[in-house]
Motif scaffolding. Structure first.
Motif, PDB file in Angstrom:
ATOM      1  N   SER A 130       0.834  -1.208   0.000  1.00  0.00           N
ATOM      2  CA  SER A 130       0.000   0.000   0.000  1.00  0.00           C
ATOM      3  C   SER A 130       0.867   1.256   0.000  1.00  0.00           C
ATOM      4  CB  SER A 130      -0.950  -0.004   1.201  1.00  0.00           C
ATOM      5  OG  SER A 130      -0.236  -0.032   2.416  1.00  0.00           O
ATOM      6  N   ALA A 131       0.360   2.289  -0.675  1.00  0.00           N
ATOM      7  CA  ALA A 131       1.055   3.580  -0.795  1.00  0.00           C
ATOM      8  C   ALA A 131       0.889   4.394   0.493  1.00  0.00           C
ATOM      9  CB  ALA A 131       0.487   4.343  -1.985  1.00  0.00           C
ATOM     10  N   GLU A 132       1.481   5.594   0.524  1.00  0.00           N
ATOM     11  CA  GLU A 132       1.400   6.480   1.696  1.00  0.00           C
ATOM     12  C   GLU A 132      -0.035   6.757   2.125  1.00  0.00           C
ATOM     13  OE1 GLU A 132       3.741   7.782   3.842  1.00  0.00           O
ATOM     14  OE2 GLU A 132       5.052   6.371   2.793  1.00  0.00           O
ATOM     15  N   ASP A 133      -0.941   6.876   1.140  1.00  0.00           N
ATOM     16  CA  ASP A 133      -2.346   7.159   1.473  1.00  0.00           C
ATOM     17  C   ASP A 133      -3.156   5.875   1.716  1.00  0.00           C
ATOM     18  OD1 ASP A 133      -2.534   6.142  -1.093  1.00  0.00           O
ATOM     19  OD2 ASP A 133      -3.651   7.854  -1.908  1.00  0.00           O
ATOM     20  N   GLY A 134      -2.461   4.725   1.794  1.00  0.00           N
ATOM     21  CA  GLY A 134      -3.112   3.446   2.039  1.00  0.00           C
ATOM     22  C   GLY A 134      -3.666   2.783   0.792  1.00  0.00           C
ATOM     23  N   SER A 135      -3.573   3.437  -0.349  1.00  0.00           N
ATOM     24  CA  SER A 135      -4.168   2.892  -1.572  1.00  0.00           C
ATOM     25  C   SER A 135      -3.299   1.789  -2.173  1.00  0.00           C
ATOM     26  CB  SER A 135      -4.390   4.000  -2.599  1.00  0.00           C
ATOM     27  OG  SER A 135      -3.151   4.516  -3.029  1.00  0.00           O
ATOM     28  N   PHE A 136      -3.952   0.926  -2.951  1.00  0.00           N
ATOM     29  CA  PHE A 136      -3.261  -0.111  -3.696  1.00  0.00           C
ATOM     30  C   PHE A 136      -4.080  -0.428  -4.943  1.00  0.00           C
ATOM     31  CE2 PHE A 136      -6.150  -2.356  -0.919  1.00  0.00           C
ATOM     32  CZ  PHE A 136      -6.709  -3.332  -1.731  1.00  0.00           C
ATOM     33  N   ALA A 137      -3.432  -0.969  -5.953  1.00  0.00           N
ATOM     34  CA  ALA A 137      -4.109  -1.393  -7.177  1.00  0.00           C
ATOM     35  C   ALA A 137      -3.254  -2.443  -7.848  1.00  0.00           C
ATOM     36  CB  ALA A 137      -4.332  -0.214  -8.122  1.00  0.00           C
ATOM     37  N   VAL A 138      -3.921  -3.426  -8.456  1.00  0.00           N
ATOM     38  CA  VAL A 138      -3.212  -4.467  -9.192  1.00  0.00           C
ATOM     39  C   VAL A 138      -4.102  -4.953 -10.334  1.00  0.00           C
ATOM     40  CG1 VAL A 138      -3.955  -6.324  -7.630  1.00  0.00           C
ATOM     41  CG2 VAL A 138      -1.918  -6.626  -9.011  1.00  0.00           C
ATOM     42  N   PRO A 139      -3.575  -4.943 -11.568  1.00  0.00           N
ATOM     43  CA  PRO A 139      -4.354  -5.502 -12.681  1.00  0.00           C
ATOM     44  C   PRO A 139      -4.354  -7.024 -12.582  1.00  0.00           C
ATOM     45  CG  PRO A 139      -2.216  -4.742 -13.449  1.00  0.00           C
ATOM     46  CD  PRO A 139      -2.302  -4.381 -11.996  1.00  0.00           C
ATOM     47  N   LEU A 140      -5.499  -7.631 -12.853  1.00  0.00           N
ATOM     48  CA  LEU A 140      -5.636  -9.087 -12.796  1.00  0.00           C
ATOM     49  C   LEU A 140      -6.530  -9.558 -13.931  1.00  0.00           C
ATOM     50  CD1 LEU A 140      -6.341  -9.443  -8.972  1.00  0.00           C
ATOM     51  CD2 LEU A 140      -4.246 -10.144 -10.132  1.00  0.00           C
ATOM     52  N   ALA A 141      -6.241 -10.718 -14.427  1.00  0.00           N
ATOM     53  CA  ALA A 141      -7.114 -11.348 -15.417  1.00  0.00           C
ATOM     54  C   ALA A 141      -8.406 -11.778 -14.714  1.00  0.00           C
ATOM     55  CB  ALA A 141      -6.414 -12.560 -16.014  1.00  0.00           C
ATOM     56  N   PRO A 142      -9.477 -11.958 -15.465  1.00  0.00           N
ATOM     57  CA  PRO A 142     -10.717 -12.432 -14.850  1.00  0.00           C
ATOM     58  C   PRO A 142     -10.489 -13.748 -14.102  1.00  0.00           C
ATOM     59  CG  PRO A 142     -11.129 -11.697 -17.076  1.00  0.00           C
ATOM     60  CD  PRO A 142      -9.634 -11.701 -16.893  1.00  0.00           C
TER      61      PRO A 142
END
Length: 184
Positions: A130-142
């Motif tokens: 997670s980033a400084e603001d707590g956010s996260f993201a990850v691309p994933l296949a279905p």
């Protein structure tokens, strides 16, 4: 049909239209045409149990020789990459919860939380922080995934694992991973 489904990675795993299936958000139909076949591809999202609020449709012509041509594309704007995103938080931040809630006691973002992403077979497919603001993201296949939070120094225990379904053509899902601060 296979030639059309290979045109766009959003079409991966798509099934034929099933009129008896309530909530089918992604499908294709094939009909004979003078040149060969016409293939309609549909992706819907947003309350698909009630017929999908938003949708996007492509119509392709496939000749008997195997040439594929996009005849039309219309509908709502497509979301970016499929996957998951969200925020990691910790709370409570004050020893007493009040009603109405005190804004100074809101849960706080957690930076540096490590999240393991496991596929349906239990294999690790991604590890994100997670980033400084707590956010996260990850691309994933279905597919079906488990988000497995790891211990964070200074926080009590481990946040609960989450099971997530990433659907074809759906925008990334928003998750909240909640750790316990231990404040009582």
């Amino acid at each position: 049909m296979r030639l059309v489904l290979a045109q766009n990675e959003r079409f991966a795993g798509m099934e034929p239209r099933n009129a008896d299936l309530i909530g089918q958000a992604a499908w294709y139909e094939v009909a004979a045409s003078n040149a060969g076949w016409q293939v309609q591809v549909y992706i819907g999202w947003g309350d698909c149990q009630a017929g999908c609020i938003d949708h996007h449709t492509w119509v392709y012509e496939v000749t008997r020789a195997g040439a594929v041509e996009l005849l039309s594309e219309e509908g709502d704007a497509l979301a970016g990459e499929s996957g998951i995103r969200g925020v990691v938080i910790a709370g409570p931040t004050c020893p007493v919860v009040s009603d109405p809630p005190d804004p100074d006691c809101a849960d706080r973002p957690v930076a540096g939380a490590v999240l393991l992403i496991l596929n349906d077979a239990g294999e690790e497919v991604a590890r994100i922080t997670s980033a400084e603001d707590g956010s996260f993201a990850v691309p994933l296949a279905p597919g079906l995934y488990r988000v497995v939070p790891q211990p964070v120094e200074g926080l009590m225990g481990i946040a609960e694992e989450l099971e997530v379904v990433v659907a074809v053509g759906e925008p990334a899902g928003d998750l909240t991973i909640a750790y316990d601060t231990g404040i009582r």
